[in-house]
Design a protein around this motif. Structure first.
Motif: not given
Length: 161
Positions: A71, A73-74, A76, A132-133
């Protein structure tokens, strides 16, 4: 037989029976992880801070099949790196940008949306980034390793300085 000794015998038999049942179940079990049961934790320090990781199958440090979810994050970035094993990445949500080479090249990368897939061969230099995530699933044959192309971009080395 005294009551205490009889209780100990029954308890020992129950424990042995339970142990045998667990061993049989473990041999015939297969990983089943409902989506709402996937548990993420902070990714190990071999990845830049901020990512979360879930191991769905296998042991990443051992030989054998491994399935991970990552997962991100935005905004990254996973700097250019390579692995000694093949890696297969499927985008589950968000959008994952993948590129090949020794330098992060946002314009030269390919955007993969949910359902998108990339198969990366061993020793292939690649990088990834998200705006974006995003959640991706990674499948590989362990043990997992990662080697950063530029030592200055290795998060573990950056932590030591």
């Amino acid at each position: 037989m005294t009551l205490t000794r009889r209780s100990a015998v029954y308890l020992s038999s129950a424990v042995l029976g339970l142990t045998a049942a667990v061993a049989v179940a473990a041999q015939s079990a297969y990983p089943v992880v409902p989506a709402d049961k996937v548990q993420f934790a902070p990714a190990p320090p071999f990845l830049p801070a901020g990512a979360q990781l879930s191991v769905l199958e296998g042991n990443p440090s051992a030989k054998g099949p491994v399935t991970l979810r990552l997962k991100l994050p935005a905004n990254y970035v996973i700097p250019p790196h390579w692995h000694s094993m093949d890696e297969r990445v499927t985008v589950l949500s968000g959008a994952f940008n993948i590129g090949m080479g020794d330098k992060l090249d946002r314009l030269g990368s390919t955007r993969l949306e949910p359902g998108g897939f990339v198969s990366l061969k061993s020793n292939m230099h690649h990088f990834g980034w998200v705006a974006t995530p995003t959640v991706v699933q990674i499948s590989l044959e362990g043990p997992f390793d990662i080697f950063y192309v530029n030592a200055s971009e290795d998060p573990q080395k950056a932590m030591k300085h």
